[in-house]
Design an enzyme around this catalytic site. Structure first.
Site, PDB file in Angstrom:
ATOM      1  N   ALA A 263       0.604   0.695  -0.339  1.00  0.00           N
ATOM      2  CA  ALA A 263       1.816  -0.382  -0.811  1.00  0.00           C
ATOM      3  C   ALA A 263       0.889  -0.970  -1.594  1.00  0.00           C
ATOM      4  CB  ALA A 263       1.938  -0.840   0.139  1.00  0.00           C
ATOM      5  N   LYS A 264       0.513  -1.951  -2.277  1.00  0.00           N
ATOM      6  CA  LYS A 264      -0.338  -3.139  -2.910  1.00  0.00           C
ATOM      7  C   LYS A 264       0.317  -4.233  -3.625  1.00  0.00           C
ATOM      8  CE  LYS A 264      -4.955  -2.261  -4.929  1.00  0.00           C
ATOM      9  NZ  LYS A 264      -4.892  -1.908  -3.635  1.00  0.00           N
ATOM     10  N   GLY A 265      -0.059  -4.643  -3.864  1.00  0.00           N
ATOM     11  CA  GLY A 265       0.359  -6.103  -3.397  1.00  0.00           C
ATOM     12  C   GLY A 265      -0.490  -6.813  -4.928  1.00  0.00           C
TER      13      GLY A 265
END
Ligand code: NAD
Length: 419
Positions: free
Chosen positions: A105-107
């Site tokens: 994931a990444k944000g």
């Protein structure tokens, strides 16, 4: 800095090329071409002068076939959905190469933290955490630091989540301060891991690290710890850069005094540093110097086709995520320049994050030597898997790393089935 190519397209090109070499059909790996879930939020924050500003934040959950989603949060004016999507996918492959039970994931939030006060950054962080609350959880999706985020930002995220849930939940993020459930050795783990990869590739290619020359682009968390660690192994760090400047010293930079200078600088920059024999240079010069090791440790798409054609570096070790474009990769391969890819080279960070998370779930803490011994053991074994796969398939280490990851991901998907 030019961000000229959609990084997700770069990722897809790498993935498709590796799947072809691995002999996988599209049907076997198609789920990896699409993120499972994407989230955009626009949220208001009250600034110090009373104005209300709207910020845009993202969280992309790329794949969870091997475990809960895992990935950092980036604060940068260039943050956008394409970038976050690519970074999320790279996390999936990185966790699979490192053989840790996480997905990817990444944000990120699109803003420049260097122009805001700590109080403003805190309010933005807390509002973002509340916004992505429906998506995250200690066994669902676990954020961590990335560019322009640090242990303090993780402390605010952990505190906001814990307040909403009504119970202390240290396992919601990794990269926290040690005093509130962070792990010893986590802050240094990415850079330390990069230096292990430099040592391993040097060993394979018969290069003596004593006096091997190194240039490093980016002198933040990853770049500075990599420099420190390689300096202690005897390497000569001849050039470094950050957003403020780039510097060169033929006899080698005095890394401990440079780090002391950066720590004293109000914005943690190298500008204003001086030592005998220092010369100012520019970014393209740093990337094309005649050195044994070039280490990009800033942002993506820095090693373009043009840089690849002109660089005199012998080996590139990718500390940053996605620093080399797909076209540049081909040029480097044709020119016989060895490249240790990001999903292997910088996997020390997520590996130590995994150790932190395990400690949080078990309510115990390991001493630093246990972290470092396990980090080195895991990274050396990933290096060997990737290096041997590349040799076996007669391909680059980038393809070798993707193939190692693909086999593990495809096997997990087959076992779990399509649902
Ligand atoms: P950071 O914010 O601590 O440092 C980034 C550095 O890059 C700073 O020194 C900044 O000044 C420099 N930089 C930015 N633009 C530049 C330019 N145009 N030219 C030269 N330097 C420039 O971030 P970080 O955590 O060190 O992350 C660096 C890279 O490593 C990113 O690609 C990140 O995704 C990757 N990474 C970080 C971790 C981690 O644990 N922090 C783990 C894996 C990968």
């Amino acid at each position: 800095m030019t961000l000229n190519k959609n990084p997700y397209d770069n990722m897809l090109e790498q993935l498709d090329a590796a799947a072809q070499i691995a002999g996988l059909s599209m049907e076997e790996y198609i789920t990896l071409r699409y993120p499972e879930r994407e989230f955009t939020i626009n949220f208001p924050v009250e600034m110090d002068d009373g104005r209300v500003e709207i910020f845009t934040g993202y969280r992309v959950q790329h794949n969870s076939v091997r475990g809960p989603y895992k990935g950092g949060v980036r604060f940068h004016p260039h943050v956008n959905m394409d970038e976050v999507r690519a970074l999320a996918a790279w996390m999936t492959f990185k966790c699979a190469v490192a053989d840790i039970p996480f997905g990817g994931a990444k944000g990120g939030i699109a803003f420049d933290p260097s122009t805001l006060s700590q109080k403003e950054i805190e309010r933005i962080t807390r509002a973002y955490t509340a916004g992505i609350m429906p998506l995250i959880g200690p066994e669902v999706d676990i954020p961590a630091p990335d560019v322009n985020t640090n242990a303090q930002v993780m402390a605010w995220m952990m505190d906001s989540y814990s307040k909403y849930k009504g119970r202390n939940t240290p396992g919601i993020v990794t990269g926290k301060p040690v005093s509130i459930g962070g792990s010893l050795g986590r802050r240094e783990a990415t850079g330390r891991g990069v230096s292990f990869m430099v040592r391993e590739i040097a060993r394979q290619l018969g290069i003596d690290l004593e006096d091997a020359t190194v240039s490093i682009q980016g002198f933040g968390n990853v770049g500075s710890v990599t420099a420190e660690s390689l300096y202690s192994m005897g390497c000569k760090i001849v050039a470094v850069s950050d957003v403020s400047s780039a510097i060169y010293c033929e006899n080698g930079l005095d890394i401990p005094s440079l780090i002391a200078h950066v720590n004293r600088h109000p914005k943690h920059l190298i500008e204003g540093y001086d030592q005998d024999g220092l010369e100012p240079i520019d970014n393209p010069t740093l990337l094309t110097l005649n050195v044994d090791f070039l280490i990009p440790a800033a942002l993506e798409n820095q090693i373009t086709k043009e840089i690849a054609m002109n660089t005199k570096a012998r080996i590139i070790v990718e500390a940053a995520n996605g620093p080399t474009t797909f076209e540049a990769d081909k040029v480097l391969e044709d020119r016989g320049i060895t490249l240790v890819p990001d999903i292997l080279a910088n996997s020390g960070g997520v590996t130590a994050s995994y150790f932190e998370w395990v400690q949080n779930l078990q309510h115990l803490s390991w001493d630093e030597s246990k972290i470092n011994v396990n980090l080195e053991r895991k990274m050396v074994s990933s290096f060997e898997a990737v290096y041997n796969t590349a040799l076996e398939k007669n391909t680059s280490m980038r393809m070798g790393a993707y193939i190692v990851a693909l086999y593990r991901l495809v096997e997990a998907r087959k076992l779990r089935g399509i649902f």
